[in-house]
Design a protein around this motif. Structure first.
Motif, PDB file in Angstrom:
ATOM      1  N   ARG A 196      37.773  31.139  33.133  1.00  0.00           N
ATOM      2  CA  ARG A 196      36.502  30.956  33.832  1.00  0.00           C
ATOM      3  C   ARG A 196      36.672  30.045  35.054  1.00  0.00           C
ATOM      4  O   ARG A 196      36.120  30.322  36.125  1.00  0.00           O
ATOM      5  N   ILE A 197      37.437  28.982  34.905  1.00  0.00           N
ATOM      6  CA  ILE A 197      37.692  28.061  36.020  1.00  0.00           C
ATOM      7  C   ILE A 197      38.352  28.799  37.182  1.00  0.00           C
ATOM      8  O   ILE A 197      37.930  28.676  38.343  1.00  0.00           O
ATOM      9  N   LEU A 198      39.365  29.583  36.877  1.00  0.00           N
ATOM     10  CA  LEU A 198      40.077  30.304  37.934  1.00  0.00           C
ATOM     11  C   LEU A 198      39.186  31.352  38.587  1.00  0.00           C
ATOM     12  O   LEU A 198      39.192  31.506  39.820  1.00  0.00           O
ATOM     13  N   ALA A 199      38.423  32.075  37.778  1.00  0.00           N
ATOM     14  CA  ALA A 199      37.540  33.109  38.327  1.00  0.00           C
ATOM     15  C   ALA A 199      36.473  32.493  39.233  1.00  0.00           C
ATOM     16  O   ALA A 199      36.201  33.003  40.327  1.00  0.00           O
ATOM     17  N   THR A 204      42.045  35.870  41.292  1.00  0.00           N
ATOM     18  CA  THR A 204      41.934  37.167  40.622  1.00  0.00           C
ATOM     19  C   THR A 204      43.251  37.488  39.908  1.00  0.00           C
ATOM     20  O   THR A 204      44.228  36.741  40.019  1.00  0.00           O
ATOM     21  N   GLY A 205      43.262  38.625  39.201  1.00  0.00           N
ATOM     22  CA  GLY A 205      44.472  39.042  38.498  1.00  0.00           C
ATOM     23  C   GLY A 205      44.968  37.990  37.522  1.00  0.00           C
ATOM     24  O   GLY A 205      46.175  37.772  37.370  1.00  0.00           O
ATOM     25  N   ILE A 206      44.033  37.338  36.849  1.00  0.00           N
ATOM     26  CA  ILE A 206      44.367  36.204  35.985  1.00  0.00           C
ATOM     27  C   ILE A 206      45.066  36.678  34.712  1.00  0.00           C
ATOM     28  O   ILE A 206      44.571  37.571  34.008  1.00  0.00           O
ATOM     29  N   VAL A 273      50.141  30.522  32.851  1.00  0.00           N
ATOM     30  CA  VAL A 273      48.995  31.109  33.557  1.00  0.00           C
ATOM     31  C   VAL A 273      49.411  31.545  34.950  1.00  0.00           C
ATOM     32  O   VAL A 273      50.045  30.781  35.681  1.00  0.00           O
ATOM     33  N   THR A 274      49.070  32.768  35.303  1.00  0.00           N
ATOM     34  CA  THR A 274      49.315  33.254  36.663  1.00  0.00           C
ATOM     35  C   THR A 274      48.041  33.888  37.200  1.00  0.00           C
ATOM     36  O   THR A 274      47.204  34.399  36.441  1.00  0.00           O
ATOM     37  N   ALA A 275      47.869  33.822  38.511  1.00  0.00           N
ATOM     38  CA  ALA A 275      46.720  34.443  39.161  1.00  0.00           C
ATOM     39  C   ALA A 275      47.053  34.658  40.630  1.00  0.00           C
ATOM     40  O   ALA A 275      48.008  34.098  41.160  1.00  0.00           O
TER      41      ALA A 275
END
Length: 277
Positions: A196-199, A204-206, A273-275
């Motif tokens: 949720r934090i990254l979004a 994207t592409g999490i 974690v990658t994004a």
């Protein structure tokens, strides 16, 4: 009013930061599996402009710079003055042209689109406002940049990391509690929260993948380790000598299950974690 960021700055520029500098060789070797995991994923074809967030004493930054070679450009950022000083000394000692910035990545004025890769080894769980931090990092990233970091899973999955405080709790009632989702070692334990934090920050592409590794440290360094780090390390220095001696004896006995001869071995449960920006 003292903010979370103020508390983190004070902590990492005080005894906690100095402890990392003193024990950097032991810690770097202990966390080597995760450094290797991050650095092996750094593409030499992306452009070579890399940012290491929460770089500490610079081990991961230097390793990434060595991987990227002369065509790369690596920058480490951290809020700890003693750790940044140690990182600069390390890079100079190893002849690596990495650069280090003393600042908070949450609000530092990075040059826009300056990096095509952003990495972090256990450095992103301490932000007071993680959405603001990852939004700021996205501004610093190129349009197709990748962020790649390692963070701890839950305390329950990492019993080694809480052994000291659990054993010491009966003797030190003022031990700081670990609060769920608060900035700290297990601040990113909840994968759905991380997603949720990254979004919300525009990434994207999490992809969030559980990774486990066996970490080791010399048995001869065990007492120094648990008296320097974690909640116990923060409070033990305030105890009287009798209490301190009793706590050390009790806690050392609690770690016996992890001791194999001259080595301490434990399983570390983390997220990789990658994004994409």
């Amino acid at each position: 009013m003292r903010t979370i960021d103020d508390e983190q700055t004070a902590r990492w520029n005080g005894p906690a930061g100095q402890a990392w500098v003193e024990a950097q060789a032991v810690l770097d070797e202990m966390f080597r599996p995760f450094e290797d995991l991050l650095v092996e994923g750094v593409s030499t074809e992306r452009g070579g402009r890399l940012l290491d967030v929460g770089c500490g004493t610079g081990s991961t930054t230097v390793a990434a710079a060595q991987r990227l070679g002369a065509q790369g450009s690596c920058v480490g950022i951290d809020i700890s003055d003693p750790m940044i000083a140690a990182a600069r000394a390390r890079a100079e000692r190893e002849g690596v042209p990495a650069r280090f910035v003393l600042a908070n990545a949450q609000d530092h004025a990075f040059e826009p689109t300056a990096f095509d890769t952003i990495i972090s080894r256990f450095g992103v769980m301490f932000f007071g406002d993680p959405v603001a931090a990852f939004t700021n990092l996205r501004r610093a990233a190129t349009h197709d940049a990748e962020v790649r970091f390692v963070a701890w899973r839950s305390a329950a999955e990492n019993p080694f990391m809480t052994t000291a405080e659990r054993a010491a709790a009966p003797f030190l009632p003022n031990l700081p509690a670990r609060l769920p989702d608060a900035p700290g070692q297990f601040g990113f334990a909840d994968a759905s929260r991380v997603r949720r934090i990254l979004a919300e920050s525009g990434w994207t592409g999490i992809d969030i993948r559980a990774v486990d590794a066996v970490c080791t440290l010399p048995e001869s360094e065990l007492v120094r380790y648990f008296t320097l780090f974690g909640p116990l390390g923060l409070i033990l220095r305030e105890a009287d000598e009798q209490t301190r001696a009793h706590v050390i004896e009790t806690v050392r006995a609690a770690f016996e299950v992890y001791v194999q001869g001259a080595e301490v071995r434990y399983a570390a449960a983390c997220w990789l974690v990658t994004a994409r920006a």
